[in-house]
Design a protein around this motif. Structure first.
Motif, PDB file in Angstrom:
ATOM      1  N   ARG A 107       0.817  -1.209  -0.109  1.00  0.00           N
ATOM      2  CA  ARG A 107       0.154   0.177  -0.123  1.00  0.00           C
ATOM      3  C   ARG A 107       1.058   1.233  -0.149  1.00  0.00           C
ATOM      4  NH1 ARG A 107      -3.374  -3.330   3.172  1.00  0.00           N
ATOM      5  NH2 ARG A 107      -5.516  -3.761   2.156  1.00  0.00           N
ATOM      6  N   LEU A 110       2.495   1.600  -3.349  1.00  0.00           N
ATOM      7  CA  LEU A 110       1.457   1.996  -4.306  1.00  0.00           C
ATOM      8  C   LEU A 110       1.141   3.664  -3.976  1.00  0.00           C
ATOM      9  CD1 LEU A 110      -1.143  -0.691  -4.231  1.00  0.00           C
ATOM     10  CD2 LEU A 110       0.032  -0.207  -6.315  1.00  0.00           C
ATOM     11  N   LYS A 133      -7.219  -0.743  -6.334  1.00  0.00           N
ATOM     12  CA  LYS A 133      -5.773  -1.286  -6.494  1.00  0.00           C
ATOM     13  C   LYS A 133      -5.203  -1.205  -5.031  1.00  0.00           C
ATOM     14  CE  LYS A 133      -4.912  -0.428 -11.226  1.00  0.00           C
ATOM     15  NZ  LYS A 133      -4.627  -2.053 -11.800  1.00  0.00           N
ATOM     16  N   ASP A 137      -7.101  -5.056  -4.224  1.00  0.00           N
ATOM     17  CA  ASP A 137      -6.192  -5.864  -4.760  1.00  0.00           C
ATOM     18  C   ASP A 137      -5.025  -6.214  -3.399  1.00  0.00           C
ATOM     19  OD1 ASP A 137      -7.120  -6.180  -7.098  1.00  0.00           O
ATOM     20  OD2 ASP A 137      -5.760  -4.241  -7.844  1.00  0.00           O
ATOM     21  N   VAL A 138      -4.613  -5.171  -2.709  1.00  0.00           N
ATOM     22  CA  VAL A 138      -3.788  -5.731  -1.624  1.00  0.00           C
ATOM     23  C   VAL A 138      -4.316  -6.603  -0.766  1.00  0.00           C
ATOM     24  CG1 VAL A 138      -2.410  -4.685   0.309  1.00  0.00           C
ATOM     25  CG2 VAL A 138      -2.532  -3.343  -1.941  1.00  0.00           C
ATOM     26  N   ILE A 326      -1.409  -4.598  -9.280  1.00  0.00           N
ATOM     27  CA  ILE A 326      -0.781  -3.976  -8.530  1.00  0.00           C
ATOM     28  C   ILE A 326       0.588  -3.545  -9.249  1.00  0.00           C
ATOM     29  CG2 ILE A 326       1.008  -3.582  -6.527  1.00  0.00           C
ATOM     30  CD1 ILE A 326      -1.393  -5.163  -4.965  1.00  0.00           C
TER      31      ILE A 326
END
Length: 592
Positions: A107, A110, A133, A137-138, A326
């Motif tokens: 995170r 990103l 995302k 997604d994480v 990601i």
């Protein structure tokens, strides 16, 4: 997240190989991972050793063995069972720390990467997709690690333990075990490609749906004003149906995976039991009753573990697809290049645009074409012109949000291409048409990004922004929460707080983008007085449709189709009776 940690995360990400990426991320914490795996091996010893105890006790009973020996085996089994509790706690604490730290790393990576990508990237990609995302997604990767790792390790340990004990007790039965893993791998290989394809389709549909929902939320005032609620709902429903169809297709495939895996492994388990019994009864192999139980139990453990792994294929596929998602951000090449460039400690605000041109991607003509403009420090320059003439592009060029395709922009004599724009922007403030506030207190919004600002400085900024009066009337003063995007304040109040935010930073360059166009006359007058204080002694670039707001600008630049067609003071331009005079008279209502 530090620059070193970010670089480390980026280095281990390999988009086309998500499994390798996940393993590399886990290996970044070798100490905790080693402790977790060691604890797991210890806690799972009963899983593969208890069948040995069971087989031995059955043989003791069938052979009229001693009770002492039975109790000894019971004591061994009890110790192994009891140690499972502390070892499981050690495993969970260490492994879940690795999982949660990995999620936090992703995170943070990103977030930092998104801050480094150009404005062009953020223009192309919906904010809702970015949010998906970072959040969904994480989370999928964390769920994959939680749900898949334990059965995977358990299956490996059982396979090793069962194979070792069988090799000692009944070595001639090992070829039967050899059938299990290849069959499981064959099933995994046969289903992997279809699972990946459908997971990717589902992920794309969810991202599109998130973008549509974000769009709907932002357009609710427009939708309500025009009575288009049904149209908006239909657009979202259409996208939701795409998610439904993609999700159902994935669910059906997952059902096939689960059923096929279970049936195959159960048949193998039954076959092993019958085969061991036939060997024992026929005397083909010297197998005792306890060893029949041992072999059957081991084979059941193996097939159960592999069945669980095969059933978890959808979870793993979803997690790996999220890893690919990601990596799309972490490996996106559209970066604002600042590394290794010159840091700026201070600026005076002298700007020079030297034959600058810019064209947006896929555009047929330049948004700005061959513009040369010298703006001394402390001067106020206003840009006017019809829509699409290039006014906002001029501000974006000075901010470095877009780069010239030809020509150069100099700040205090230094080419912006050679400067770290992050340090340049510390000396620039922007007051946009719609001020952006985050969900926090008024004080937090004004002091955003400043660690050492004192109350007196903040109070002075509020005073100069004509905001003190309304802030003091609020129940909690400047500790009052403004709501999401400042929803609890009026437009004029939000704009004055944006001016206070700019004032407290004492910028050398100020950019005003339609800063008063959305306000009522009373609020506009208060904001204009605050802007006059803000502009004093600073290089100011103003974009305004209302020409009445820029009469006192030192220089007015008239743009049409990206080129300067006129330039001068308000009085000079009116005297020329050119494009500016026409725009002015149009707004004043003196032309047909």
């Amino acid at each position: 997240m530090g620059e070193k940690a970010l670089t480390g995360t980026l280095r281990v990400i390999d988009g086309p190989r998500p499994v390798r990426s996940v393993l590399r991320l886990l290996r970044r914490r070798p100490g905790r991972l080693a402790v977790a795996i060691s604890a797991f091996v210890m806690k799972d010893i009963p899983l593969w050793f208890l069948p040995v105890v069971t087989a031995r006790i059955i043989d003791l009973v069938s052979d009229d063995g001693s009770t002492t020996e039975v109790l000894v085996w019971f004591g061994i089994a009890a110790v192994l069972v009891v140690q499972n509790y502390p070892m499981n706690v050690v495993y969970t604490r260490n492994f879940m720390t690795v999982v949660r730290d990995t999620g936090a790393d992703l995170r943070n990576a990103l977030t930092d990467r998104l801050q480094s990508l150009t404005i062009g990237y953020h223009t192309r990609v919906s904010a809702s997709i970015v949010q998906t995302k970072v959040v969904r997604d994480v989370e999928n990767i964390e769920i994959m690690l939680q749900q898949v790792t334990q059965p995977l390790l358990s299956s490996v340990i059982v396979l090793i333990g069962a194979t070792s004990m069988t090799a000692i007790a009944v070595p001639w039965f090992l070829p039967v075990y050899a059938l299990v893993v290849p069959i499981a791998l064959l099933l995994r290989w046969a289903l992997a490609k279809r699972s990946r394809t459908r997971n990717e389709t589902f992920r794309r549909e969810v991202e599109s749906f998130a973008a549509r929902v974000g769009e709907m939320a932002s357009l609710i005032p427009v939708t309500r004003a025009h009575g288009l609620e049904r149209t908006a709902a239909t657009r979202v429903a259409h996208q939701a149906d795409g998610v439904r169809r993609a999700g159902l297709s994935l669910d059906v495939l997952n059902g096939h995976v689960s059923a096929l895996s279970w049936v195959t492994m159960q048949m193998l388990g039954l076959s092993c039991l019958v085969l061991a019994a036939l060997f024992a009864l026929s005397g083909i192999l010297p197998i005792t009753p306890g060893e029949v139980v041992l072999l059957s139990t081991y084979f059941t453990l193996l097939t159960q573990g592999l069945t669980q792994l095969l059933v978890l294929i959808p979870v793993a596929a979803r997690g790996l697809e999220s890893m690919r998602s990601i990596s799309e951000v972490l490996q996106e090449p559209d970066l604002e290049q600042n590394e290794g460039k010159r840091h700026v400690d201070s600026i005076t605000g002298h700007l020079l645009l030297d034959h600058v041109s810019h064209r947006y991607a896929d555009a047929e003509r330049d948004a700005i074409h061959d513009v040369t403009l010298d703006i001394p420090a402390g001067r106020t320059v206003a840009f006017v012109g019809s829509s699409g003439s290039g006014k906002s592009t001029m501000l974006n060029l000075v901010l470095g949000f877009v780069r010239p395709i030809s020509g150069r922009i100099l700040i205090d004599g230094h080419d912006m291409q050679d400067l770290d724009l992050r340090t340049v922007r510390q000396w620039i403030s922007v007051v946009p048409q719609e001020s952006v506030l985050f969900e926090g207190s008024i004080r937090e919004n004004i002091a955003y990004g400043l660690d050492d600002v004192d109350d007196d400085r903040l109070r002075a900024a509020l005073h100069d922004a004509n905001a003190t009066e309304f802030v003091d009337r609020l129940p909690e003063g400047w500790h009052t929460l403004v709501g999401e995007r400042g929803a609890r304040l009026s437009g004029g109040q939000r704009q004055r707080l944006a001016i206070a935010r700019a004032l407290v930073r004492d910028p050398r360059i100020l950019l005003l983008d339609e800063a008063t166009s959305a306000l009522d006359p009373e609020s506009e007058e208060l904001v204009k007085k605050a802007l006059d204080r803000l502009m004093e002694g600073r290089t100011t670039l103003v974009v305004a449709h209302r020409l009445s707001t820029i009469r006192r600008a030192d220089d007015i630049v008239v743009l049409e189709q990206g080129e300067i067609v006129e330039q001068g003071s308000h009085r000079d331009l009116l005297a020329r009776s050119g494009r500016y005079a026409y725009l002015h008279s149009t707004q004043a209502g003196t032309t047909d």
